[in-house]
Design a protein around this motif. Structure first.
Motif, mmCIF file in Angstrom:
data_model
loop_
_atom_site.group_PDB
_atom_site.id
_atom_site.type_symbol
_atom_site.label_atom_id
_atom_site.label_comp_id
_atom_site.label_asym_id
_atom_site.label_seq_id
_atom_site.Cartn_x
_atom_site.Cartn_y
_atom_site.Cartn_z
ATOM 1 N N LEU A 157 -2.575 -0.975 10.171
ATOM 2 C CA LEU A 157 -2.505 -1.405 8.779
ATOM 3 C C LEU A 157 -1.774 -2.747 8.656
ATOM 4 C CD1 LEU A 157 -1.759 2.077 7.212
ATOM 5 C CD2 LEU A 157 -3.789 0.697 6.771
ATOM 6 N N ARG A 171 0.333 2.685 11.713
ATOM 7 C CA ARG A 171 1.067 1.681 10.935
ATOM 8 C C ARG A 171 0.768 0.272 11.451
ATOM 9 N NH1 ARG A 171 4.868 3.788 7.539
ATOM 10 N NH2 ARG A 171 5.744 1.716 7.271
ATOM 11 N N HIS A 229 5.609 4.731 2.631
ATOM 12 C CA HIS A 229 5.346 6.181 2.648
ATOM 13 C C HIS A 229 5.988 6.814 1.421
ATOM 14 C CE1 HIS A 229 5.695 10.303 4.830
ATOM 15 N NE2 HIS A 229 4.694 10.265 3.997
ATOM 16 N N VAL A 254 0.852 -1.189 0.000
ATOM 17 C CA VAL A 254 0.000 0.000 0.000
ATOM 18 C C VAL A 254 0.885 1.236 0.000
ATOM 19 C CG1 VAL A 254 -1.645 1.326 1.385
ATOM 20 C CG2 VAL A 254 -1.869 -1.158 1.228
ATOM 21 N N TRP A 255 0.484 2.239 -0.764
ATOM 22 C CA TRP A 255 1.188 3.518 -0.705
ATOM 23 C C TRP A 255 0.369 4.512 0.095
ATOM 24 C CZ3 TRP A 255 3.631 5.377 -5.996
ATOM 25 C CH2 TRP A 255 4.744 4.592 -6.271
ATOM 26 N N TYR A 256 1.035 5.133 1.058
ATOM 27 C CA TYR A 256 0.455 6.265 1.772
ATOM 28 C C TYR A 256 1.180 7.513 1.270
ATOM 29 C CZ TYR A 256 0.303 9.765 5.467
ATOM 30 O OH TYR A 256 0.197 10.956 6.142
ATOM 31 N N ILE A 301 -7.960 4.565 7.614
ATOM 32 C CA ILE A 301 -7.266 3.314 7.958
ATOM 33 C C ILE A 301 -8.278 2.242 8.333
ATOM 34 C CG2 ILE A 301 -5.793 2.273 9.724
ATOM 35 C CD1 ILE A 301 -4.129 4.846 9.650
ATOM 36 N N VAL A 331 2.935 -1.009 4.385
ATOM 37 C CA VAL A 331 2.719 0.393 4.034
ATOM 38 C C VAL A 331 4.028 1.060 3.627
ATOM 39 C CG1 VAL A 331 1.787 2.600 4.795
ATOM 40 C CG2 VAL A 331 0.850 0.475 5.688
#
Length: 221
Positions: A20, A17, A29, A4-6, A213, A27
């Motif tokens: 998730l 975090r 960043h 996943v990209w935040y 989230i 994740v």
């Protein structure tokens, strides 16, 4: 683990975090924009209302009197303002600039002056709902290009977390490489996504990072 990209500018907290990760998500960043203060002087020094739609504007407000009435968008912006001594008296139920100015139009008197401290990309169309509004651009937003490695990695990303239209615009040149689901905060960001992508978009009812989230956690658990 699913990638996943935040894309927010601020780092997630350890708790966020962990939530998730508990949903089987790895994740990454990848901030797509940065903001910087303009250091422009206040256009006026006597006013009745201060309007702030982003916590990013708060560091620019050092010289603003604390006894003015304050209207803000969102809990985080409210908290940031109150941390530096302001008292937020008006915050709309819907966390958008449109809703804020709609509510302001019902309480601001005809002889009162409003100072709108904003970013350079903020929507100013709503200012017309008030008569005496002075515009003050206190920060600007700058997008960045993805590296070749990031573009390749985007092919395997299952979810993109975006918090602003600016982040969506920064991603637009690379959308051929993304095949997952968007997770957006706020209807303005959602609208920006739908203008450039036909992929699924999930938007929590509450416009907060924690709600986002929870939303993605429910989808991937």
């Amino acid at each position: 683990m699913r990638d996943v990209w935040y894309t927010g500018t601020k780092r997630l907290t350890a708790t966020q975090r962990a939530r998730l990760a508990a949903s089987g998500l790895s994740v990454h960043h990848v901030p797509l924009i940065e903001t910087r203060l303009t250091h422009r002087e206040m256009p006026i020094h006597r006013f009745d209302w201060l309007v702030v739609t982003s916590q990013t504007a708060v560091p620019a407000l050092c010289d603003v009197p604390r006894d003015v009435k304050v209207a803000a968008v969102g809990e985080k912006t409210k908290q940031a303002l109150e941390t530096v001594g302001f008292t937020v008296g008006l915050m709309p139920e819907t966390f958008t600039g449109e809703a804020l100015f709609h509510d302001l139009a019902t309480v601001v008197k005809s002889d009162e002056v409003v100072l709108f401290a904003r970013g350079d990309l903020a929507n100013t169309a709503h200012m017309t709902q008030l008569e005496n509004v002075h515009d003050w651009v206190v920060y600007e937003t700058i997008g960045r290009e993805l590296t070749e490695t990031e573009v390749e990695a985007l092919e395997g990303i299952e979810a993109l977390l975006v918090l602003s239209p600016s982040a969506v615009r920064a991603l637009t040149p690379y959308l051929d490489h993304f095949h997952g689901t968007w997770y957006a905060i706020g209807e303005v960001t959602e609208r920006a996504v739908r203008e450039v992508s036909t992929l699924p978009v999930r938007v929590p009812e509450c416009y907060t990072m924690d709600a986002l989230i929870q939303c993605i956690g429910e989808d991937f658990s």
